[in-house]
Scaffold this motif. Structure first.
Motif, PDB file in Angstrom:
ATOM      1  N   ILE A   1       0.854  -1.181   0.000  1.00 56.89           N
ATOM      2  CA  ILE A   1       0.000   0.000   0.000  1.00 56.89           C
ATOM      3  C   ILE A   1       0.893   1.235   0.000  1.00 56.89           C
ATOM      4  CG2 ILE A   1      -1.703   1.344   1.290  1.00 56.89           C
ATOM      5  CD1 ILE A   1      -2.912  -1.247   2.274  1.00 56.89           C
ATOM      6  N   LEU A   2       0.713   2.079  -1.003  1.00 58.28           N
ATOM      7  CA  LEU A   2       1.511   3.293  -1.154  1.00 58.28           C
ATOM      8  C   LEU A   2       0.680   4.506  -0.757  1.00 58.28           C
ATOM      9  CD1 LEU A   2       3.110   2.544  -4.644  1.00 58.28           C
ATOM     10  CD2 LEU A   2       4.100   2.111  -2.381  1.00 58.28           C
ATOM     11  N   ARG A   3       1.312   5.416  -0.032  1.00 57.25           N
ATOM     12  CA  ARG A   3       0.655   6.647   0.412  1.00 57.25           C
ATOM     13  C   ARG A   3       1.144   7.822  -0.429  1.00 57.25           C
ATOM     14  NH1 ARG A   3      -3.765   8.792   2.936  1.00 57.25           N
ATOM     15  NH2 ARG A   3      -3.282  10.872   3.664  1.00 57.25           N
ATOM     16  N   PHE A   4       0.199   8.654  -0.895  1.00 59.05           N
ATOM     17  CA  PHE A   4       0.511   9.851  -1.681  1.00 59.05           C
ATOM     18  C   PHE A   4      -0.025  11.070  -0.939  1.00 59.05           C
ATOM     19  CE2 PHE A   4       0.271   6.284  -4.523  1.00 59.05           C
ATOM     20  CZ  PHE A   4       1.300   6.479  -5.433  1.00 59.05           C
ATOM     21  N   HIS A   5       0.813  12.084  -0.807  1.00 57.86           N
ATOM     22  CA  HIS A   5       0.442  13.288  -0.061  1.00 57.86           C
ATOM     23  C   HIS A   5       0.098  14.436  -1.012  1.00 57.86           C
ATOM     24  CE1 HIS A   5       1.766  11.380   3.616  1.00 57.86           C
ATOM     25  NE2 HIS A   5       2.957  11.152   3.078  1.00 57.86           N
ATOM     26  N   PHE A   6      -0.961  15.163  -0.690  1.00 55.79           N
ATOM     27  CA  PHE A   6      -1.296  16.371  -1.440  1.00 55.79           C
ATOM     28  C   PHE A   6      -0.465  17.544  -0.925  1.00 55.79           C
ATOM     29  CE2 PHE A   6      -5.705  14.348  -1.811  1.00 55.79           C
ATOM     30  CZ  PHE A   6      -5.453  13.869  -3.090  1.00 55.79           C
ATOM     31  N   GLU A   7      -0.144  18.477  -1.823  1.00 55.55           N
ATOM     32  CA  GLU A   7       0.624  19.654  -1.415  1.00 55.55           C
ATOM     33  C   GLU A   7      -0.199  20.554  -0.505  1.00 55.55           C
ATOM     34  OE1 GLU A   7       2.409  21.792  -4.580  1.00 55.55           O
ATOM     35  OE2 GLU A   7       3.672  20.116  -5.234  1.00 55.55           O
ATOM     36  N   THR A   8      -1.501  20.655  -0.773  1.00 56.96           N
ATOM     37  CA  THR A   8      -2.400  21.413   0.084  1.00 56.96           C
ATOM     38  C   THR A   8      -3.636  20.555   0.353  1.00 56.96           C
ATOM     39  OG1 THR A   8      -3.452  22.470  -1.838  1.00 56.96           O
ATOM     40  CG2 THR A   8      -1.642  23.663  -0.756  1.00 56.96           C
ATOM     41  N   PRO A   9      -4.278  20.708   1.526  1.00 57.85           N
ATOM     42  CA  PRO A   9      -5.429  19.866   1.869  1.00 57.85           C
ATOM     43  C   PRO A   9      -6.592  20.060   0.889  1.00 57.85           C
ATOM     44  CG  PRO A   9      -4.586  20.987   3.814  1.00 57.85           C
ATOM     45  CD  PRO A   9      -3.908  21.605   2.637  1.00 57.85           C
ATOM     46  N   ILE A  10      -7.346  18.995   0.688  1.00 56.74           N
ATOM     47  CA  ILE A  10      -8.552  19.059  -0.144  1.00 56.74           C
ATOM     48  C   ILE A  10      -9.776  18.861   0.748  1.00 56.74           C
ATOM     49  CG2 ILE A  10      -7.298  18.147  -2.127  1.00 56.74           C
ATOM     50  CD1 ILE A  10      -8.942  15.497  -1.616  1.00 56.74           C
ATOM     51  N   SER A  11     -10.974  19.127   0.197  1.00 61.86           N
ATOM     52  CA  SER A  11     -12.179  19.018   1.034  1.00 61.86           C
ATOM     53  C   SER A  11     -13.359  18.375   0.312  1.00 61.86           C
ATOM     54  CB  SER A  11     -12.597  20.406   1.533  1.00 61.86           C
ATOM     55  OG  SER A  11     -12.872  21.260   0.429  1.00 61.86           O
ATOM     56  N   ASP A  12     -13.254  18.228  -1.025  1.00 64.77           N
ATOM     57  CA  ASP A  12     -14.392  17.685  -1.767  1.00 64.77           C
ATOM     58  C   ASP A  12     -13.923  17.117  -3.107  1.00 64.77           C
ATOM     59  OD1 ASP A  12     -13.865  19.931  -3.330  1.00 64.77           O
ATOM     60  OD2 ASP A  12     -15.558  21.078  -2.553  1.00 64.77           O
ATOM     61  N   ALA A  13     -14.878  16.613  -3.883  1.00 62.48           N
ATOM     62  CA  ALA A  13     -14.543  15.976  -5.156  1.00 62.48           C
ATOM     63  C   ALA A  13     -13.879  16.952  -6.119  1.00 62.48           C
ATOM     64  CB  ALA A  13     -15.804  15.387  -5.784  1.00 62.48           C
ATOM     65  N   ASN A  14     -14.305  18.200  -6.118  1.00 64.24           N
ATOM     66  CA  ASN A  14     -13.738  19.191  -7.039  1.00 64.24           C
ATOM     67  C   ASN A  14     -12.277  19.479  -6.714  1.00 64.24           C
ATOM     68  OD1 ASN A  14     -13.930  21.153  -9.204  1.00 64.24           O
ATOM     69  ND2 ASN A  14     -13.866  22.726  -7.605  1.00 64.24           N
ATOM     70  N   SER A  15     -11.970  19.709  -5.431  1.00 66.45           N
ATOM     71  CA  SER A  15     -10.578  19.977  -5.058  1.00 66.45           C
ATOM     72  C   SER A  15      -9.726  18.718  -5.214  1.00 66.45           C
ATOM     73  CB  SER A  15     -10.492  20.530  -3.629  1.00 66.45           C
ATOM     74  OG  SER A  15     -11.129  19.685  -2.702  1.00 66.45           O
ATOM     75  N   ALA A  16     -10.336  17.536  -5.030  1.00 68.95           N
ATOM     76  CA  ALA A  16      -9.618  16.282  -5.259  1.00 68.95           C
ATOM     77  C   ALA A  16      -9.228  16.155  -6.729  1.00 68.95           C
ATOM     78  CB  ALA A  16     -10.481  15.098  -4.835  1.00 68.95           C
ATOM     79  N   ARG A  17     -10.165  16.469  -7.619  1.00 71.89           N
ATOM     80  CA  ARG A  17      -9.894  16.391  -9.053  1.00 71.89           C
ATOM     81  C   ARG A  17      -8.723  17.290  -9.433  1.00 71.89           C
ATOM     82  NH1 ARG A  17     -10.705  19.380 -13.264  1.00 71.89           N
ATOM     83  NH2 ARG A  17     -11.901  20.909 -12.059  1.00 71.89           N
ATOM     84  N   LYS A  18      -8.712  18.530  -8.934  1.00 69.64           N
ATOM     85  CA  LYS A  18      -7.638  19.466  -9.253  1.00 69.64           C
ATOM     86  C   LYS A  18      -6.283  18.937  -8.761  1.00 69.64           C
ATOM     87  CE  LYS A  18     -10.598  23.589  -9.175  1.00 69.64           C
ATOM     88  NZ  LYS A  18     -10.915  24.858  -8.465  1.00 69.64           N
ATOM     89  N   ALA A  19      -6.275  18.393  -7.540  1.00 65.63           N
ATOM     90  CA  ALA A  19      -5.028  17.876  -6.979  1.00 65.63           C
ATOM     91  C   ALA A  19      -4.526  16.665  -7.764  1.00 65.63           C
ATOM     92  CB  ALA A  19      -5.232  17.502  -5.513  1.00 65.63           C
ATOM     93  N   LEU A  20      -5.436  15.782  -8.152  1.00 68.18           N
ATOM     94  CA  LEU A  20      -5.053  14.579  -8.896  1.00 68.18           C
ATOM     95  C   LEU A  20      -4.583  14.907 -10.303  1.00 68.18           C
ATOM     96  CD1 LEU A  20      -7.951  12.321  -7.633  1.00 68.18           C
ATOM     97  CD2 LEU A  20      -5.515  11.951  -7.160  1.00 68.18           C
ATOM     98  N   VAL A  21      -5.216  15.889 -10.940  1.00 68.12           N
ATOM     99  CA  VAL A  21      -4.781  16.338 -12.266  1.00 68.12           C
ATOM    100  C   VAL A  21      -3.385  16.933 -12.189  1.00 68.12           C
ATOM    101  CG1 VAL A  21      -5.187  18.058 -14.088  1.00 68.12           C
ATOM    102  CG2 VAL A  21      -7.101  16.676 -13.232  1.00 68.12           C
ATOM    103  N   ALA A  22      -3.135  17.762 -11.159  1.00 68.62           N
ATOM    104  CA  ALA A  22      -1.817  18.364 -10.984  1.00 68.62           C
ATOM    105  C   ALA A  22      -0.747  17.293 -10.786  1.00 68.62           C
ATOM    106  CB  ALA A  22      -1.837  19.322  -9.802  1.00 68.62           C
ATOM    107  N   MET A  23      -1.071  16.250 -10.047  1.00 69.48           N
ATOM    108  CA  MET A  23      -0.115  15.162  -9.830  1.00 69.48           C
ATOM    109  C   MET A  23       0.130  14.381 -11.122  1.00 69.48           C
ATOM    110  SD  MET A  23      -1.287  13.811  -6.048  1.00 69.48           S
ATOM    111  CE  MET A  23      -0.022  12.541  -5.976  1.00 69.48           C
TER     112      MET A  23
END
Length: 242
Positions: free
Chosen positions: A214-236
């Motif tokens: 199991i691999l853990r991936f950290h976001f640069e800034t916290p997310i709170s919902d599906a929209n912010s998750a999408r932006k973070a995942l696209v950036a990654m």
């Protein structure tokens, strides 16, 4: 990274610990037992335990508990560890979102849900003692450990998590493979997203030799919902291809 954030990231990388309760059979003595757990979206451990277990009898009499969480067994005194102090409260094991999250991480527990004597307990953390290494240690308040104050927006991930995961596993499998290679140097042949939270997400990976991790991936800034998750995942994804 401050000590509270570091302790929370460490906790999110773990799924088992040593649970200590106050013994009813031998009053005044602590009773230790192994306890697999899954974190909820406020970084509080959720354990699934039987009414027949010694620690369940102890919790019924006194809900105050402690849990030692550690990583690696090679040199326990040199490695990071986290001691959680809090209260264990029985919660609904039929909570659909929480049950789905628990079984994604611990699928071997599926049969326990059909047994009437197993229940969910949440450990509401009051304080934590984090030892990051020699000379780096301290107490962390339970509210700080949750990390919810880091995000100005209300956290909607609890209800949206299953949908995000199903979408990523069905439509963005290649991105998950790319994340594994770019951020962890793992050439994965099989990947499945297990969970996503305000700090990051977890992927169950299997490399070409068949080794599972199991691999853990950290976001640069916290997310709170599906929209912010999408932006973070696209950036990654974009960073992984550069």
């Amino acid at each position: 990274m401050n000590l509270a954030n570091e302790a929370r990231q460490f906790l999110r990388n773990t799924r088992s610990g040593m649970l200590s309760t106050l013994s009813t059979k031998f009053p005044g003595y602590p009773f230790g037992s192994v306890a697999p757990f899954v974190l909820d979206h406020n970084a509080q451990p959720i354990i699934l335990i039987s009414t027949l277990a010694e620690h369940t009898h102890n919790i019924a009499a006194n809900s105050k508990v402690s849990m030692l969480v550690f990583a690696g067994a090679e040199d326990l005194q040199a490695n990071s560890r986290l001691t959680l102090i809090g209260e264990a409260t029985k919660i609904d094991k039929n909570d659909t979102d929480l049950r789905a999250r628990y079984l994604r991480y611990l699928p071997q527990a599926a049969s326990y849900f059909d047994m009437h004597d197993f229940s969910f307990y949440r450990i509401q953390i009051a304080h934590a003692r984090y030892i990051a290494g020699f000379g780096r240690m301290g107490w962390v308040d339970g509210a700080q450990l949750s990390g919810q104050e880091l995000n100005a927006e209300p956290n909607q991930l609890e209800s949206q998590e299953t949908g995000i995961i199903e979408h990523m596993n069905a439509d963005h499998h290649e991105n998950l493979i790319t994340y594994c290679k770019h951020f962890h140097g793992v050439i994965a042949s099989e990947v499945t997203m297990l969970g996503i939270d305000c700090d990051g997400f977890d992927v169950d990976s299997k490399d070409e030799s068949g080794k599972q991790k199991i691999l853990r991936f950290h976001f640069e800034t916290p997310i709170s919902d599906a929209n912010s998750a999408r932006k973070a995942l696209v950036a990654m994804a974009q960073a992984s291809r550069n």
